[in-house]
Structures are given as structure tokens and as C-alpha cells.
Write an enzyme that holds these catalytic residues in place. Structure first.
Site, PDB file in Angstrom:
ATOM      1  N   HIS A  61     -10.077  -6.040  -1.968  1.00 54.21           N
ATOM      2  CA  HIS A  61      -8.764  -5.858  -1.914  1.00 54.21           C
ATOM      3  C   HIS A  61      -8.910  -6.336   0.157  1.00 54.21           C
ATOM      4  CE1 HIS A  61     -10.354  -1.796  -1.957  1.00 54.21           C
ATOM      5  NE2 HIS A  61      -9.611  -2.219  -0.511  1.00 54.21           N
TER       6      HIS A  61
ATOM      7  N   HIS B  27      -6.840  -6.028   3.113  1.00 57.80           N
ATOM      8  CA  HIS B  27      -5.458  -5.500   3.666  1.00 57.80           C
ATOM      9  C   HIS B  27      -4.603  -6.348   4.823  1.00 57.80           C
ATOM     10  CE1 HIS B  27      -6.951  -1.378   2.828  1.00 57.80           C
ATOM     11  NE2 HIS B  27      -7.572  -1.208   2.530  1.00 57.80           N
TER      12      HIS B  27
ATOM     13  N   ASP C 222       0.541  -1.687   0.195  1.00 59.05           N
ATOM     14  CA  ASP C 222       0.000  -0.510   0.192  1.00 59.05           C
ATOM     15  C   ASP C 222       0.995   1.324   0.196  1.00 59.05           C
ATOM     16  OD1 ASP C 222      -1.616   2.265   1.019  1.00 59.05           O
ATOM     17  OD2 ASP C 222      -3.292   1.101   1.437  1.00 59.05           O
TER      18      ASP C 222
END
Length: 129
Positions: free
Chosen positions: A93, A95, A29
Site C-alpha cells: 500500500h 500512503h 485511510d
């Protein structure tokens, strides 16, 4: 219109790639909560995680687990946190966030890393895959 993650999958936008197979991609990220914050995505653009076919969903979780295990060996942390929020980008997505404390999961505290620091994390995690 393609999501930013589809553009990453297609090579239109660069990323700090951690791992990839025919169906999934993991990359750092660029606005991380903690050093090593990684996103795991399906290459197919799907907006909501529970709209995924069960086999594809389970494949994403298996891929994410593999990345998380390597990440935990690579970055100083107490554990790897997992979050699926899905409001920021309309593309599924996961994390993976190296945690020292609960504030690392709150998406309010960010860390700044240099290009060299991102690249060093990529190399270290890849060596532990």
C-alpha cells in the site's frame, strides 16, 4: 488468510473509495495522519512492494500519481507526501498524505473525521479525477 485490504477489495469490509480500476484501488485511510490521507493498493494481495512484477509496480505508481494529483486539488495542503512502509498490513500500500508540515508524515499525529467529512472528501477528490 486474507489481509484487511483484500477484504476491502472483495467488498467484505466497506471503505471510502476514491478511485478504482481493474488492478488498483484507492480509498481514504480511516485512521488518517491528515485530512485526505489516502491508500492506493494493488487488488492482488502482495506482501512487499519490491516483490511486485515491474509492470504491476509501475502501474501502481501511475495510479497513485493520478490519485495524488486529484487529492492535491481537493485538500488544502502544501504538497502530497508519499510513503511505503508496509509493516502494518501485509499487503502493498502506498500512503498519499496531504502535508502542511513534516509531522504529518510521522504516523504519530492522527486526525478524527466524521462519516460526513470522509464522504465529502471522497466526492471532492472524485470530482477532480
Amino acid at each position: 488468510m486474507s489481509s484487511i485490504f483484500t477484504k476491502i477489495v472483495n467488498g467484505e469490509i466497506p471503505c471510502y473509495k476514491i478511485a478504482e480500476d481493474e488492478n488498483y484501488l484507492a480509498f481514504l485511510d480511516v485512521n488518517p495522519n491528515a485530512k485526505g490521507h489516502t491508500l492506493c493498493i494493488p487488488k492482488q494481495e502482495i506482501n512487499k512492494i519490491f516483490d511486485m512484477e515491474e509492470e504491476h509496480y509501475l502501474g501502481l505508481m501511475k495510479f497513485s500519481r493520478k490519485v495524488a494529483k486529484a487529492l492535491e486539488k481537493s485538500v488544502d495542503c502544501k504538497r502530497i507526501g508519499v510513503a511505503v512502509v508496509g509493516l502494518e498490513v501485509p499487503h502493498v500500500h502506498v500512503h498519499l498524505i496531504p502535508l502542511q508540515d513534516m509531522d504529518d508524515m510521522r504516523f504519530q499525529r492522527k486526525v478524527a473525521l466524521s462519516k460526513e467529512e470522509f464522504e465529502a472528501i471522497v466526492a471532492l477528490v472524485q470530482s477532480n479525477l
